[in-house]
Design an enzyme around this catalytic site. Structure first.
Site, PDB file in Angstrom:
ATOM      1  N   GLU A 203       0.773  -0.987   0.004  1.00 31.36           N
ATOM      2  CA  GLU A 203      -0.007   0.117   0.061  1.00 31.36           C
ATOM      3  C   GLU A 203       0.881   1.157  -0.032  1.00 31.36           C
ATOM      4  OE1 GLU A 203      -2.932  -0.107  -0.861  1.00 31.36           O
ATOM      5  OE2 GLU A 203      -3.198  -2.341  -0.329  1.00 31.36           O
TER       6      GLU A 203
ATOM      7  N   CYS B 244       7.151 -10.005  -6.619  1.00 34.19           N
ATOM      8  CA  CYS B 244       7.289  -8.650  -6.204  1.00 34.19           C
ATOM      9  C   CYS B 244       6.076  -8.130  -5.262  1.00 34.19           C
ATOM     10  CB  CYS B 244       7.276  -7.773  -7.325  1.00 34.19           C
ATOM     11  SG  CYS B 244       7.363  -6.084  -7.135  1.00 34.19           S
TER      12      CYS B 244
END
Ligand SMILES: [Zn+2]
Ligand SMILES: [Zn+2]
Length: 184
Positions: free
Chosen positions: A137, A152
């Site tokens: 986030e 990733c």
């Protein structure tokens, strides 16, 4: 280079009580390492009552982000951590949400807990998932979108299984805006 502030959100019903401060104390050094910037816990009252949807028994994450934007220090990157289950209208739930290229991000521990799926508690796994979701986030606040590389941390994950297979690291491509912002 902005520091990161972690804000525990303590509102909500008893069942979705605030994440323990010990958990945030484990998250802070992990994020400081990942983003190479100071990260500290800041106690600030974010009232999420208005974001509550009684029918869904969930909290509208975008409404909480808007509330945060008005209240928090604009010179910091701010990540709020809540025990409340979050949603956006088009999805049944979200693990978190962030302002793309903004200052504010939000994550929920509700569905990161094994107990949510009827399994025994796993504090180590909860911590690992929270670190990944928090880095993800915060990555959005640097303008990063979802990454096709499944390892990733910016890979999209709408299930804990997907969260568990990816790493907590940014791939070389996703690392670029962090370098550009002076974080590396
Ligand atoms: Zn995302
Ligand atoms: Zn990537």
């Amino acid at each position: 280079m902005k520091p990161i502030h972690l804000i525990p959100i303590s509102n909500g019903t008893a069942a979705s009580a605030a994440p323990g401060i010990e958990l945030l104390e484990q998250l802070a050094p992990a994020l400081a390492r990942t983003f190479r910037t100071p990260c500290r816990i800041k106690l600030q009252n974010i009232d999420v009552t208005a974001a509550h949807d009684e029918r869904r028994r969930q909290y509208h994450s975008t409404a909480i982000l808007q509330q945060m934007e008005r209240l928090v220090d604009p010179d910091a990157r701010v990540l709020a951590v809540t025990g409340c289950d979050l949603y956006v209208p088009v999805l049944t739930f979200v693990f978190g949400e962030a302002q793309l290229q903004g200052n504010c991000a939000l994550v929920s521990t509700a569905r990161l807990k094994e107990q949510f799926y009827g399994l025994p508690e796993r504090p180590d796994l909860l911590k690992e998932r929270l670190i990944k979701e928090a880095a993800h986030e915060l990555g959005h606040t640097f303008g990063l979108r979802h990454c096709p590389d499944w390892r990733c941390v910016m890979a999209s994950s709408h299930a804990v299984e997907r969260l568990d297979v990816k790493t907590a690291e940014f791939c070389n491509n996703c690392r670029k805006p962090l370098i550009h912002n002076g974080y590396w």
